[in-house]
Design a protein around this motif. Structure first.
Motif, PDB file in Angstrom:
ATOM      1  N   GLU A   1     -32.833  11.757  58.390  1.00  0.00           N
ATOM      2  CA  GLU A   1     -33.130  13.188  58.410  1.00  0.00           C
ATOM      3  C   GLU A   1     -32.000  13.989  59.065  1.00  0.00           C
ATOM      4  O   GLU A   1     -31.823  15.170  58.779  1.00  0.00           O
ATOM      5  CB  GLU A   1     -34.442  13.423  59.174  1.00  0.00           C
TER       6      GLU A   1
ATOM      7  N   LYS B   1     -43.045  19.714  50.069  1.00  0.00           N
ATOM      8  CA  LYS B   1     -44.253  20.316  50.659  1.00  0.00           C
ATOM      9  C   LYS B   1     -44.660  21.548  49.867  1.00  0.00           C
ATOM     10  O   LYS B   1     -45.840  21.729  49.549  1.00  0.00           O
ATOM     11  CB  LYS B   1     -43.986  20.738  52.109  1.00  0.00           C
TER      12      LYS B   1
ATOM     13  N   GLN C   1     -33.732  20.039  59.102  1.00  0.00           N
ATOM     14  CA  GLN C   1     -34.177  19.214  57.964  1.00  0.00           C
ATOM     15  C   GLN C   1     -34.653  20.134  56.847  1.00  0.00           C
ATOM     16  O   GLN C   1     -35.824  20.094  56.465  1.00  0.00           O
ATOM     17  CB  GLN C   1     -35.250  18.186  58.355  1.00  0.00           C
TER      18      GLN C   1
ATOM     19  N   GLN D   1     -35.703   7.445  60.308  1.00  0.00           N
ATOM     20  CA  GLN D   1     -35.955   8.897  60.328  1.00  0.00           C
ATOM     21  C   GLN D   1     -34.826   9.614  61.058  1.00  0.00           C
ATOM     22  O   GLN D   1     -34.318  10.644  60.603  1.00  0.00           O
ATOM     23  CB  GLN D   1     -37.291   9.258  61.006  1.00  0.00           C
TER      24      GLN D   1
ATOM     25  N   SER E   1     -48.237  17.487  67.142  1.00  0.00           N
ATOM     26  CA  SER E   1     -47.487  18.114  66.056  1.00  0.00           C
ATOM     27  C   SER E   1     -46.686  19.247  66.649  1.00  0.00           C
ATOM     28  O   SER E   1     -47.255  20.190  67.219  1.00  0.00           O
ATOM     29  CB  SER E   1     -48.445  18.643  64.984  1.00  0.00           C
ATOM     30  N   LYS E   2     -45.367  19.133  66.556  1.00  0.00           N
ATOM     31  CA  LYS E   2     -44.540  20.173  67.164  1.00  0.00           C
ATOM     32  C   LYS E   2     -44.814  21.528  66.518  1.00  0.00           C
ATOM     33  O   LYS E   2     -45.024  22.522  67.186  1.00  0.00           O
ATOM     34  CB  LYS E   2     -43.060  19.814  67.047  1.00  0.00           C
ATOM     35  N   SER E   3     -44.808  21.541  65.198  1.00  0.00           N
ATOM     36  CA  SER E   3     -45.018  22.803  64.492  1.00  0.00           C
ATOM     37  C   SER E   3     -46.480  23.234  64.537  1.00  0.00           C
ATOM     38  O   SER E   3     -46.806  24.403  64.362  1.00  0.00           O
ATOM     39  CB  SER E   3     -44.601  22.648  63.033  1.00  0.00           C
TER      40      SER E   3
ATOM     41  N   ILE F   1     -47.161  12.503  62.672  1.00  0.00           N
ATOM     42  CA  ILE F   1     -46.345  11.947  61.582  1.00  0.00           C
ATOM     43  C   ILE F   1     -44.864  12.186  61.905  1.00  0.00           C
ATOM     44  O   ILE F   1     -44.535  13.071  62.699  1.00  0.00           O
ATOM     45  CB  ILE F   1     -46.758  12.595  60.224  1.00  0.00           C
ATOM     46  N   GLY F   2     -43.995  11.418  61.279  1.00  0.00           N
ATOM     47  CA  GLY F   2     -42.546  11.596  61.495  1.00  0.00           C
ATOM     48  C   GLY F   2     -42.201  11.426  62.962  1.00  0.00           C
ATOM     49  O   GLY F   2     -42.633  10.470  63.626  1.00  0.00           O
ATOM     50  N   GLY F   3     -41.465  12.377  63.490  1.00  0.00           N
ATOM     51  CA  GLY F   3     -41.043  12.311  64.890  1.00  0.00           C
ATOM     52  C   GLY F   3     -42.204  12.399  65.862  1.00  0.00           C
ATOM     53  O   GLY F   3     -42.072  12.056  67.032  1.00  0.00           O
ATOM     54  N   SER F   4     -43.359  12.862  65.388  1.00  0.00           N
ATOM     55  CA  SER F   4     -44.524  12.950  66.265  1.00  0.00           C
ATOM     56  C   SER F   4     -45.347  11.667  66.235  1.00  0.00           C
ATOM     57  O   SER F   4     -46.487  11.640  66.701  1.00  0.00           O
ATOM     58  CB  SER F   4     -45.389  14.152  65.861  1.00  0.00           C
TER      59      SER F   4
ATOM     60  N   VAL G   1     -36.741  18.941  53.666  1.00  0.00           N
ATOM     61  CA  VAL G   1     -38.100  18.398  53.744  1.00  0.00           C
ATOM     62  C   VAL G   1     -39.133  19.386  53.188  1.00  0.00           C
ATOM     63  O   VAL G   1     -40.231  19.004  52.792  1.00  0.00           O
ATOM     64  CB  VAL G   1     -38.416  18.000  55.206  1.00  0.00           C
TER      65      VAL G   1
ATOM     66  N   GLY H   1     -38.386  16.972  66.415  1.00  0.00           N
ATOM     67  CA  GLY H   1     -39.330  15.859  66.354  1.00  0.00           C
ATOM     68  C   GLY H   1     -38.684  14.495  66.504  1.00  0.00           C
ATOM     69  O   GLY H   1     -39.121  13.672  67.304  1.00  0.00           O
ATOM     70  N   ARG H   2     -37.609  14.227  65.769  1.00  0.00           N
ATOM     71  CA  ARG H   2     -37.042  12.873  65.794  1.00  0.00           C
ATOM     72  C   ARG H   2     -36.251  12.582  67.066  1.00  0.00           C
ATOM     73  O   ARG H   2     -35.778  11.467  67.264  1.00  0.00           O
ATOM     74  CB  ARG H   2     -36.204  12.628  64.539  1.00  0.00           C
TER      75      ARG H   2
ATOM     76  N   THR I   1     -48.422  20.725  60.396  1.00  0.00           N
ATOM     77  CA  THR I   1     -48.122  19.696  59.399  1.00  0.00           C
ATOM     78  C   THR I   1     -49.432  19.191  58.786  1.00  0.00           C
ATOM     79  O   THR I   1     -50.393  18.898  59.498  1.00  0.00           O
ATOM     80  CB  THR I   1     -47.337  18.545  60.059  1.00  0.00           C
TER      81      THR I   1
HETATM   82  O1  LIG Z   1     -44.393  17.425  64.712  1.00  0.00           O
HETATM   83  P1  LIG Z   1     -44.598  18.069  63.387  1.00  0.00           P
HETATM   84  O2  LIG Z   1     -44.245  19.517  63.414  1.00  0.00           O
HETATM   85  O3  LIG Z   1     -45.991  17.836  62.867  1.00  0.00           O
HETATM   86  O4  LIG Z   1     -43.610  17.413  62.372  1.00  0.00           O
HETATM   87  C1  LIG Z   1     -43.690  16.086  61.973  1.00  0.00           C
HETATM   88  C2  LIG Z   1     -42.554  15.720  61.044  1.00  0.00           C
HETATM   89  O5  LIG Z   1     -42.726  16.362  59.809  1.00  0.00           O
HETATM   90  C3  LIG Z   1     -41.753  17.140  59.212  1.00  0.00           C
HETATM   91  O6  LIG Z   1     -41.962  17.219  57.853  1.00  0.00           O
HETATM   92  C4  LIG Z   1     -40.307  16.820  59.538  1.00  0.00           C
HETATM   93  O7  LIG Z   1     -39.557  16.430  58.441  1.00  0.00           O
HETATM   94  C5  LIG Z   1     -40.129  15.827  60.640  1.00  0.00           C
HETATM   95  O8  LIG Z   1     -38.873  16.028  61.221  1.00  0.00           O
HETATM   96  C6  LIG Z   1     -41.194  15.938  61.665  1.00  0.00           C
HETATM   97  O9  LIG Z   1     -40.972  14.998  62.687  1.00  0.00           O
END
Ligand SMILES: O=P(O)(O)OC[C@H]1O[C@H](O)[C@H](O)[C@@H](O)[C@@H]1O
Length: 426
Positions: A279, A414, A407, A275, A133-135, A76-79, A410, A195-196, A138
């Motif tokens: 963002e 959540k 960001q 985005q 997913s970077k983190s 999602i998002g940047g991913s 955001v 991500g973006r 998500t």
């Molecule tokens: O790649 P991830 O960690 O799953 O993040 C996916 C996206 O979700 C987040 O909420 C951020 O606002 C975005 O900047 C990011 O690209």
């Protein structure tokens, strides 16, 4: 490479004061000293990317093409948006264009209907999954992956592990642990790339390569842009000029930028751009609101507002000089539809006239505008364009005295969702 025009005068935009501010931003960027400078990994990525990494991406993409009729990309998002933008912009409208693997997306929303139908659509087809997913935590992609993981295990048993590829942080997050536990192939999202800004990392490259497009050309275009926009020259550097003009317009009260295109396949480049800029800049009560329209479709809906609504809009056209394919209007024997006056005109030419007519009508209506023209749509030019917007966005956010790379806002929604769902710890 990118032609930029502006309806106002760059002399008004580029005052000595603005030039000095831009110079400071430039130096801070390249010395990696500005706010958020821990996230500048993307800045010289195209020129420093390791050949071994590119080879690994291509090799993995080749395996995907061999083994999978469908690659499900979860993110999602940047991913998600970089790959989605590239695939939409590069693919033909109505076929896979001879490509072997169809790339479908999941985890970019939470529609049960979508996911259920996707799983049904996969039946009988050879499938692989790339979860990004970077983190690594998500919720939307994690949820989608829970379903896809089970689906793959039910279908392929132990061999499912060889059909799942994870793109995430090197160490942090639930996803990396899942990957290690299950022995999935792993690609790392560099820590210093947000991500973006990650389309040129494995996040974007693997799905794009798996769909059969040339990631080496995409990177060549990005490198071309990296070199083109490195020097500080506000007279010639279009990335700086675009940033400076939009900042000038913002200070004049034009707080919404409407990106307008005349080619529907740019729709997700627009989403990616939204985005990136939204963002990066929408913080501390500041920032241009990025919006998008697709013409001529939206001339029959949003055109009215742009022409006559609240005068806080400026437009930025994204135009492609040469279309890949075209049709020419032919003379009909019986001019029943009264279109013979168009005979001999190609649809691309028609669109160009539509652009001119629209642009001058909107200008008369009080909408300042820029146009960005790229030669054509292919991997090289798209790579250049992505990088152009990324570097320009950094200048734009810094002109607002904002950190382009975080960001913080955001998290708020959540936290609310987690509280409502009684997630442990919330
Ligand atoms: O790649 P991830 O960690 O799953 O993040 C996916 C996206 O979700 C987040 O909420 C951020 O606002 C975005 O900047 C990011 O690209």
């Amino acid at each position: 490479m990118i032609e930029l025009t502006y309806s106002g005068s760059f002399e008004t935009v580029l005052t000595d004061e603005k030039k000095a501010a831009l110079k400071e931003i430039h130096d801070n960027l390249y010395n990696k000293e500005g706010r958020g400078s821990d996230f500048l990994g993307w800045l010289d990525w195209p020129s420093t990317v390791q050949p071994e990494f590119m080879e690994r991406i291509q090799k993995t993409a080749d395996v995907i093409q061999e083994k999978a009729e469908v690659l499900v990309v979860i993110g999602i998002g940047g991913s998600y948006l970089g790959a989605k933008a590239a695939l939409t912009a590069l693919s033909p409208y109505f076929s896979k264009g001879g490509k072997k693997t169809e790339v479908l997306f999941a985890g970019h929303q939470v529609s049960g209907e979508y996911l259920k139908q996707l799983l049904t659509h996969l039946d009988g087809k050879e499938v692989m999954v790339n979860v990004i997913s970077k983190s690594g935590k998500t919720t939307e992609p994690a949820l989608a992956f829970r379903f896809l993981k089970k689906y793959m295990e039910d279908r392929y048993g132990d061999a499912a592990a060889e059909r799942i590829i994870v793109t995430t942080d090197a160490e942090k997050g639930a996803l990396v642990n899942l990957a290690i536990e299950n022995g999935y192939e792993r690609f790392v999202v560099p820590e210093d790339v947000g991500g973006r800004y990650s389309v040129f990392t494995a996040v974007g490259l693997l799905p794009i390569a798996a769909a059969g497009f040339s990631v080496s050309q995409l990177m060549a275009g990005a490198k071309d842009a990296e070199e083109a926009y490195q020097a500080f020259d506000p007279e010639t550097n279009t990335a700086i000029r675009y940033a400076a003009a939009r900042h000038y317009l913002y200070t004049e009260g034009y707080t919404t930028e409407v990106m307008a295109t005349f080619e529907p396949k740019l729709a997700y480049v627009q989403e990616w751009w939204k985005q990136l800029f939204g963002e990066s800049e929408g913080k501390e009560g500041k920032g241009i609101f990025p919006a998008s329209v697709s013409f001529t479709t939206d001339l029959h809906s949003m055109g009215q507002y742009i022409q006559d609504g609240i005068r806080n809009l400026f437009e930025s056209f994204l135009l492609i000089k040469e279309s890949n394919e075209d049709l020419t209007v032919f003379e009909a024997e019986n001019d029943g539809d009264e279109l013979n006056y168009l005979a001999g005109i190609s649809l691309q030419e028609f669109n160009h006239v539509a652009y001119k007519g629209t642009s001058s009508a909107h200008l008369d209506g009080g909408v300042p505008q820029m146009s960005l023209t790229i030669e054509k749509m292919d991997e090289f030019h798209l790579g250049h364009l992505f990088y152009f917007y990324m570097i320009s966005c950094a200048y734009s956010a810094y002109l607002l005295d904002i950190n382009p790379f975080d960001q913080p806002g955001v998290e708020d929604y959540k936290n609310n969702i987690f509280k409502l769902l009684e997630k442990p710890g919330y």
